[in-house]
Design a protein around this motif. Structure first.
Motif, PDB file in Angstrom:
ATOM      1  N   THR A 160       0.955  -1.250  -0.110  1.00 41.61           N
ATOM      2  CA  THR A 160       0.324  -0.168   0.067  1.00 41.61           C
ATOM      3  C   THR A 160       0.658   1.583  -0.107  1.00 41.61           C
ATOM      4  OG1 THR A 160      -0.256   0.299   2.464  1.00 41.61           O
ATOM      5  CG2 THR A 160      -1.808  -0.881   1.785  1.00 41.61           C
ATOM      6  N   CYS A 184      -6.932  -4.177  -6.848  1.00 40.96           N
ATOM      7  CA  CYS A 184      -6.549  -3.641  -5.572  1.00 40.96           C
ATOM      8  C   CYS A 184      -7.679  -3.235  -4.829  1.00 40.96           C
ATOM      9  CB  CYS A 184      -5.678  -2.099  -5.644  1.00 40.96           C
ATOM     10  SG  CYS A 184      -6.678  -0.838  -6.540  1.00 40.96           S
ATOM     11  N   THR A 185      -7.347  -3.092  -3.148  1.00 40.96           N
ATOM     12  CA  THR A 185      -8.817  -2.463  -2.880  1.00 40.96           C
ATOM     13  C   THR A 185      -9.205  -1.106  -3.013  1.00 40.96           C
ATOM     14  OG1 THR A 185      -7.295  -1.930  -0.511  1.00 40.96           O
ATOM     15  CG2 THR A 185      -8.121  -4.219  -1.123  1.00 40.96           C
ATOM     16  N   PRO A 186     -10.213  -0.733  -2.659  1.00 41.09           N
ATOM     17  CA  PRO A 186     -11.086   0.349  -2.410  1.00 41.09           C
ATOM     18  C   PRO A 186     -10.134   1.431  -1.613  1.00 41.09           C
ATOM     19  CG  PRO A 186     -12.742  -0.818  -2.529  1.00 41.09           C
ATOM     20  CD  PRO A 186     -11.406  -1.605  -2.012  1.00 41.09           C
ATOM     21  N   GLN A 187      -8.867   1.175  -0.984  1.00 48.29           N
ATOM     22  CA  GLN A 187      -8.167   1.997  -0.077  1.00 48.29           C
ATOM     23  C   GLN A 187      -6.233   1.832  -0.673  1.00 48.29           C
ATOM     24  OE1 GLN A 187      -9.685  -0.310   0.988  1.00 48.29           O
ATOM     25  NE2 GLN A 187     -11.601   0.905   1.842  1.00 48.29           N
ATOM     26  N   GLU A 189      -4.746  -1.437  -1.927  1.00 52.10           N
ATOM     27  CA  GLU A 189      -3.656  -2.121  -1.516  1.00 52.10           C
ATOM     28  C   GLU A 189      -3.669  -2.958  -3.174  1.00 52.10           C
ATOM     29  OE1 GLU A 189      -3.991  -6.349   1.460  1.00 52.10           O
ATOM     30  OE2 GLU A 189      -5.151  -4.452   2.339  1.00 52.10           O
ATOM     31  N   GLU A 191      -2.540  -6.270  -4.937  1.00 50.31           N
ATOM     32  CA  GLU A 191      -2.615  -8.061  -5.102  1.00 50.31           C
ATOM     33  C   GLU A 191      -2.081  -8.095  -6.194  1.00 50.31           C
ATOM     34  OE1 GLU A 191      -2.940 -12.045  -5.311  1.00 50.31           O
ATOM     35  OE2 GLU A 191      -3.897 -10.436  -6.824  1.00 50.31           O
ATOM     36  N   ALA A 203     -12.324 -11.407  -3.627  1.00 50.31           N
ATOM     37  CA  ALA A 203     -13.552 -10.939  -3.242  1.00 50.31           C
ATOM     38  C   ALA A 203     -12.501  -9.238  -2.431  1.00 50.31           C
ATOM     39  CB  ALA A 203     -14.007 -11.701  -2.527  1.00 50.31           C
ATOM     40  N   GLY A 204     -13.099  -8.438  -1.959  1.00 51.44           N
ATOM     41  CA  GLY A 204     -12.526  -7.454  -1.358  1.00 51.44           C
ATOM     42  C   GLY A 204     -11.423  -6.852  -2.659  1.00 51.44           C
ATOM     43  N   PHE A 205     -11.617  -6.488  -4.019  1.00 53.76           N
ATOM     44  CA  PHE A 205     -10.596  -6.514  -5.010  1.00 53.76           C
ATOM     45  C   PHE A 205     -11.318  -5.890  -6.152  1.00 53.76           C
ATOM     46  CE2 PHE A 205      -7.541  -8.921  -1.896  1.00 53.76           C
ATOM     47  CZ  PHE A 205      -6.715  -7.965  -1.883  1.00 53.76           C
TER      48      PHE A 205
END
Length: 273
Positions: A160, A184-187, A189, A191, A203-205
């Motif tokens: 991040t 990436c995540t909304p924040q 992060e 992958e 999930a989450g990305f």
């Protein structure tokens, strides 16, 4: 004058030649914007480098992960992989000249409403900040101590962005975002294992370009790197890696009218991979 943006080439020299002919590219008048990964896996990496270098100011390329890998291998900072096809460059009589030229290339190029990058931009980065961060890496690549940077750029951490990051950790995040990121995540992060199709994203990305309110959304970002994504042309996203290496076409787009150009990739080596 026309500007043509071209997807990942990865050493597919014959196909690049066919694409340039189809576009009727004239280096005296037109310009090429290349999304990076000029080299590796295909059979003609040496010829691709020589061609793009010979075009001078008529071609603008940003660096991809395979281009950086070549530089790292040449400096002994990384080992050749089983599937690499870089030996022709590494043993070429003009090796030093080609690698020195490659080190001078950009990580990001911005002109007007367009941003050219290999993989993507983190959602926290506006175009101005992204361009500034790219220059930090470009300075490291062009410095006398570039071999140390190449040895330290590998790794997934940090995953991040933090404005307070410093040293090689800071440079590594910048390199990873510009040359390796797909999701990436909304924040923000990142992958790095996922390389598949959008419907299979963990999930989450989400795709980096789909992050709500990403700061670069008003620009049109031109990128490659994600062959499983394929061609994607929207008002502010142009994805051009259509998997020439994997049997798909090589793709270019003329920016003024968004006309597409494609050639089939029939190289036996490309099919083999």
């Amino acid at each position: 004058m026309a500007i043509y943006a071209v997807g990942d080439i990865q050493g597919c020299y014959a196909e690049l030649q066919l694409l340039l002919a189809q576009m009727r590219f004239d280096p005296a008048q037109d310009r090429l914007w290349l999304v990076g990964d000029l080299v590796n896996r295909g059979p003609g990496s040496l010829e691709v480098l020589r061609l793009v270098k010979s075009l001078g100011d008529s071609a603008i390329t940003v660096l991809g992960n395979h281009d950086l890998h070549l530089l790292a291998v040449a400096e002994g900072a990384a080992e050749l992989h089983r599937t690499d096809t870089l030996d022709g460059i590494l043993s070429a009589p003009d090796r030093g000249e080609l690698l020195a030229w490659l080190r001078q290339q950009r990580l990001l190029y911005a002109e007007g409403d367009y941003v050219l990058v290999h993989a993507g931009l983190l959602p926290q980065w506006g175009v101005k900040q992204a361009a500034s961060l790219a220059r930090e890496v470009e300075s490291a690549l062009r410095s006398d101590d570039y071999a140390t940077f190449l040895a330290r750029m590998y790794g997934n951490a940090p995953h991040t962005w933090d404005d307070g990051l410093a040293g090689y950790k800071r440079l590594r995040v910048i390199v990873n975002a510009f040359t390796r990121m797909r999701i990436c995540t909304p924040q923000g992060e990142m992958e790095f294992k996922f390389k598949g199709e959008v419907e299979h994203i963990p999930a989450g990305f989400l795709p980096w370009f789909d992050v709500p309110e990403r700061k670069s959304r008003k620009a049109t970002v031109i990128f490659g790197h994600w062959s499983a994504l394929g061609l994607k042309v929207t008002p502010n996203v142009i994805a051009l890696d259509t998997g020439c290496l994997w049997g798909g076409p090589m793709t270019a787009i003329r920016l003024d009218d968004r006309q597409l150009f494609q050639v089939s990739c029939n190289s036996p080596v490309a099919k083999h991979w």
